[in-house]
Motif scaffolding. Structure first.
Motif, short mmCIF file in Angstrom:
data_model
loop_
_atom_site.label_atom_id
_atom_site.label_comp_id
_atom_site.label_asym_id
_atom_site.label_seq_id
_atom_site.Cartn_x
_atom_site.Cartn_y
_atom_site.Cartn_z
N ALA A 171 -27.82 26.46 -25.71
CA ALA A 171 -27.07 27.60 -26.60
C ALA A 171 -27.53 29.03 -26.21
O ALA A 171 -26.51 29.97 -26.20
CB ALA A 171 -27.50 27.49 -27.99
N TRP A 172 -28.80 29.19 -25.81
CA TRP A 172 -29.44 30.64 -25.60
C TRP A 172 -30.28 30.40 -24.32
O TRP A 172 -30.92 29.28 -24.42
CB TRP A 172 -29.98 31.56 -26.67
CG TRP A 172 -30.80 30.80 -27.48
CD1 TRP A 172 -30.35 30.00 -28.77
CD2 TRP A 172 -32.11 30.54 -27.56
NE1 TRP A 172 -31.53 29.43 -29.33
CE2 TRP A 172 -32.69 29.93 -28.51
CE3 TRP A 172 -32.87 31.50 -26.42
CZ2 TRP A 172 -34.06 29.60 -28.72
CZ3 TRP A 172 -34.42 31.16 -26.78
CH2 TRP A 172 -35.02 30.46 -27.73
N ARG A 173 -30.97 31.50 -23.86
CA ARG A 173 -31.92 31.47 -22.90
C ARG A 173 -32.75 32.91 -22.92
O ARG A 173 -31.90 33.88 -22.93
CB ARG A 173 -31.48 31.29 -21.40
CG ARG A 173 -32.41 31.22 -20.26
CD ARG A 173 -31.79 31.03 -19.03
NE ARG A 173 -31.04 29.70 -19.01
CZ ARG A 173 -31.51 28.76 -18.35
NH1 ARG A 173 -32.38 28.83 -17.42
NH2 ARG A 173 -30.60 27.69 -18.22
N ASP A 174 -34.12 32.85 -22.84
CA ASP A 174 -34.74 34.10 -22.85
C ASP A 174 -35.74 33.95 -21.61
O ASP A 174 -36.59 32.93 -21.84
CB ASP A 174 -35.51 34.36 -24.26
CG ASP A 174 -36.12 35.72 -23.98
OD1 ASP A 174 -36.02 36.56 -23.48
OD2 ASP A 174 -37.24 35.78 -24.83
N VAL A 175 -35.68 34.60 -20.63
CA VAL A 175 -36.63 34.63 -19.37
C VAL A 175 -37.38 35.89 -19.46
O VAL A 175 -36.98 36.96 -19.53
CB VAL A 175 -36.08 34.37 -17.94
CG1 VAL A 175 -36.95 34.48 -16.98
CG2 VAL A 175 -34.95 33.35 -18.15
N GLN A 176 -38.67 35.89 -19.31
CA GLN A 176 -39.44 37.07 -19.36
C GLN A 176 -41.12 36.54 -18.66
O GLN A 176 -41.14 35.60 -18.54
CB GLN A 176 -39.76 37.68 -20.65
CG GLN A 176 -40.56 36.64 -21.69
CD GLN A 176 -40.40 37.25 -23.07
OE1 GLN A 176 -41.52 38.11 -23.06
NE2 GLN A 176 -39.16 37.21 -24.06
N PRO A 177 -41.83 37.67 -17.90
CA PRO A 177 -42.98 37.32 -17.58
C PRO A 177 -43.98 36.69 -18.59
O PRO A 177 -43.81 37.06 -19.81
CB PRO A 177 -43.53 38.79 -17.11
CG PRO A 177 -42.45 39.54 -17.03
CD PRO A 177 -41.16 39.09 -18.05
N LEU A 178 -44.78 35.69 -17.93
CA LEU A 178 -45.56 35.17 -19.07
C LEU A 178 -46.58 35.88 -19.55
O LEU A 178 -47.03 36.92 -18.94
CB LEU A 178 -46.29 33.85 -18.22
CG LEU A 178 -47.33 32.89 -18.91
CD1 LEU A 178 -46.59 32.18 -19.95
CD2 LEU A 178 -48.02 31.98 -18.14
#
Length: 170
Positions: free
Chosen positions: A161-168
Motif C-alpha cells: 500500500a505504501w513505501r518509505d525509503v531513506q538512509p538508515l
C-alpha cells in the motif's frame, strides 16, 4: 404423566447435546482462529530469518501468490518451488528483514477460510554503497485450507500500500 416425563427428559437430553455441540463448535472456531493467526505470524518470522525452505511449507503444494503494487499485479507465482525461488531471491537483497504483524480478520467455513492480515515490513540493505531502510505497509488477502489438521495458505494476494525509503538512521 409418564409420557410427559419421558418427553421432558428426552427434550432435556436433546437440549444438552445441542448446547454441548455449540460449545464444541465455538471452541473449534477459536482454535482455528488462533491457528490462522499463528500461521500468518510464522510466515513473517520465517521471512525475518530468511528461512524460505520452511516458509514455503506454510503454503499448499499448488498455492498461488500474487503481488500488487500501486493497484497493478507485478508478479504471479504458482507452486511452492516458484514461490520459494522468488522469496529467496527477494530476501537475499537485504541484510535485515523485520515484520510487525497487526490486525487480522478471518471467515471460517469448515476446512476453508479467508482472511485479511496487515503488516509493516522493514528492510535494510545496501543501495549504491549506502545503507538504506525501506518501510512498507502491506496487507495480505488470503485463502486458507485445512489439510491433515493443519491450516495452510492456498492463495495470497500481497498488496503493498505504501513505501518509505531513506538512509538508515533517519
Amino acid at each position: 404423566m409418564k409420557t410427559l416425563c419421558f418427553a421432558i427428559i428426552l427434550s432435556s437430553l436433546f437440549t444438552m447435546t445441542y448446547a454441548q455441540k455449540t460449545v464444541e463448535e465455538r471452541l473449534q472456531q477459536i482454535e482455528d482462529r488462533m491457528a490462522l493467526k499463528a500461521l500468518v505470524d510464522e510466515f513473517s518470522i520465517l521471512a525475518d530469518r530468511k528461512d524460505v525452505a520452511t516458509q514455503v511449507l506454510l503454503f499448499t503444494e499448488d498455492a498461488k501468490v500474487e503481488t500488487m503494487n500501486n493497484g497493478q499485479a507485478v508478479s504471479a507465482l504458482v507452486g511452492r518451488k516458484q514461490i520459494g525461488d522468488a522469496f529467496a531471491n527477494f530476501l537475499a537483497l537485504f541484510e535485515v528483514v523485520y515484520h510487525i504483524n497487526g490486525q487480522q480478520t478471518v471467515t471460517i467455513a469448515g476446512n476453508k477460510a479467508s482472511g485479511i492480515s496487515y503488516c509493516e515490513v522493514t528492510l535494510v540493505g545496501d543501495q549504491n554503497g549506502k545503507k538504506m531502510k525501506t518501510k512498507m505497509g502491506v496487507h495480505y488477502k488470503d485463502e486458507y485450507v485445512k489439510q491433515n489438521g493443519k491450516w495452510l495458505i492456498a492463495n495470497r494476494q500481497s498488496t503493498f500500500a505504501w513505501r518509505d525509503v531513506q538512509p538508515l538512521g533517519q
